[in-house]
Design an enzyme around this catalytic site. Structure first.
Site, PDB file in Angstrom:
ATOM      1  N   ARG A  85       0.755  -0.809  -0.199  1.00  0.00           N
ATOM      2  CA  ARG A  85      -0.175  -0.070  -0.588  1.00  0.00           C
ATOM      3  C   ARG A  85       0.887   1.518   0.325  1.00  0.00           C
ATOM      4  O   ARG A  85       1.754   1.513   0.621  1.00  0.00           O
ATOM      5  CB  ARG A  85      -1.666   0.341   1.598  1.00  0.00           C
ATOM      6  CG  ARG A  85      -1.235   1.426   1.622  1.00  0.00           C
ATOM      7  CD  ARG A  85      -2.256   2.029   0.572  1.00  0.00           C
ATOM      8  NE  ARG A  85      -3.188   3.308   0.703  1.00  0.00           N
ATOM      9  CZ  ARG A  85      -4.070   3.398   2.184  1.00  0.00           C
ATOM     10  NH1 ARG A  85      -4.593   2.329   2.276  1.00  0.00           N
ATOM     11  NH2 ARG A  85      -4.620   4.580   1.886  1.00  0.00           N
ATOM     12  N   ASP A  97      -6.617  -0.964   2.219  1.00  0.00           N
ATOM     13  CA  ASP A  97      -7.114   0.105   2.636  1.00  0.00           C
ATOM     14  C   ASP A  97      -7.454  -0.714   4.002  1.00  0.00           C
ATOM     15  O   ASP A  97      -9.359  -1.718   3.597  1.00  0.00           O
ATOM     16  CB  ASP A  97      -8.224   0.715   2.025  1.00  0.00           C
ATOM     17  CG  ASP A  97      -7.537   1.715   2.683  1.00  0.00           C
ATOM     18  OD1 ASP A  97      -7.294   3.303   3.006  1.00  0.00           O
ATOM     19  OD2 ASP A  97      -9.370   2.078   3.969  1.00  0.00           O
ATOM     20  N   ASP A  99      -9.603  -0.402   7.746  1.00  0.00           N
ATOM     21  CA  ASP A  99      -9.617   0.811   8.041  1.00  0.00           C
ATOM     22  C   ASP A  99     -10.218  -0.328   9.876  1.00  0.00           C
ATOM     23  O   ASP A  99     -11.261  -0.847  10.048  1.00  0.00           O
ATOM     24  CB  ASP A  99     -10.846   1.311   7.261  1.00  0.00           C
ATOM     25  CG  ASP A  99     -10.059   2.637   6.660  1.00  0.00           C
ATOM     26  OD1 ASP A  99      -9.596   2.648   6.669  1.00  0.00           O
ATOM     27  OD2 ASP A  99     -11.010   2.130   6.228  1.00  0.00           O
TER      28      ASP A  99
HETATM   29  N1  LIG Z   1     -16.529   2.680  -2.821  1.00  0.00           N
HETATM   30  C1  LIG Z   1     -15.688   3.087  -2.134  1.00  0.00           C
HETATM   31  N2  LIG Z   1     -15.134   4.621  -1.954  1.00  0.00           N
HETATM   32  C2  LIG Z   1     -13.814   5.311  -1.703  1.00  0.00           C
HETATM   33  N3  LIG Z   1     -13.169   6.266  -1.213  1.00  0.00           N
HETATM   34  C3  LIG Z   1     -12.131   5.794  -0.220  1.00  0.00           C
HETATM   35  S1  LIG Z   1     -11.752   7.831  -0.321  1.00  0.00           S
HETATM   36  N4  LIG Z   1     -12.530   4.442  -0.246  1.00  0.00           N
HETATM   37  C4  LIG Z   1     -11.217   4.166   1.397  1.00  0.00           C
HETATM   38  C5  LIG Z   1     -11.859   3.610   1.938  1.00  0.00           C
HETATM   39  O1  LIG Z   1     -10.828   4.579   3.195  1.00  0.00           O
HETATM   40  C6  LIG Z   1     -13.414   4.110  -1.042  1.00  0.00           C
HETATM   41  C7  LIG Z   1     -13.768   3.214  -0.594  1.00  0.00           C
HETATM   42  O2  LIG Z   1     -12.929   1.804   0.231  1.00  0.00           O
HETATM   43  N5  LIG Z   1     -14.999   1.913  -1.191  1.00  0.00           N
END
Ligand SMILES: Nc1nc2nc(S)n(CCO)c2c(=O)[nH]1
Length: 160
Positions: A85, A97, A99
């Site tokens: 990453r 990612d 979280d």
């Molecule tokens: N659909 C979608 N949109 C996102 N925009 C971000 S920034 N992220 C990263 C979220 O931490 C995403 C995601 O995981 N999914």
């Protein structure tokens, strides 16, 4: 040692997205003090925030952990790094990612860590897979259940 049930949001929109998710789960599961106990289905989702990037695959994982919140956060960051990453743009594409969404029923506010995740109640790509696991769970500090937040944020047409 106390075992805490925590929930992790997973996302990938770069490279072999499904393989990235699987690899992240596998690495998490084999880390000291972490057991992955349940996984949501995987959803393909249009990017929110910075929209000029590829679609994501998103999912949620339930884990049982003996790690402290900070040690768990560092474990997530380690696995992100192991999957190459690179944090080029904050809202840009990423191989993986991870979280930290919920850590038991705890509310944590420190320099490095906010739990429940501060944006999770606005994010269908988090709420919908999380509702597959714990629809009736009240999100600490909000007094409302996960399924309530799903209804509140609306089921985006692109997430079916
Ligand atoms: N659909 C979608 N949109 C996102 N925009 C971000 S920034 N992220 C990263 C979220 O931490 C995403 C995601 O995981 N999914």
């Amino acid at each position: 040692m106390t075992k805490i049930i925590a929930y992790i949001g997973l996302g990938s929109n770069l490279g072999r997205r499904m393989a990235n998710l699987e690899e992240a789960v596998d690495r998490l599961h084999h880390r000291e003090g972490v057991h992955v106990t349940r996984l949501s289905p995987v959803y393909e989702t249009a990017p929110v925030g910075y929209v000029n990037q590829p679609d994501f695959l998103n999912a949620c994982a339930e884990i049982k952990t003996t790690l402290s919140p900070m040690d768990l956060l560092h474990t997530l960051l380690d696995v992100e790094r192991e999957l190459h990453r690179v944090r080029v743009m904050r809202w840009g594409p990423r191989t993986i990612d991870l979280d930290l969404l919920l850590y038991g029923d705890q509310i944590i506010q420190t320099e490095d860590l906010t739990v429940p995740h501060p944006r999770m109640t606005e994010r269908p790509f988090v709420l919908i897979p999380l509702a597959d696991l714990i629809p009736e769970r009240i999100i600490p500090g909000t007094g409302k259940t996960v399924i309530h937040w799903v209804r509140e944020t609306g089921q985006p047409e692109d997430l079916v």
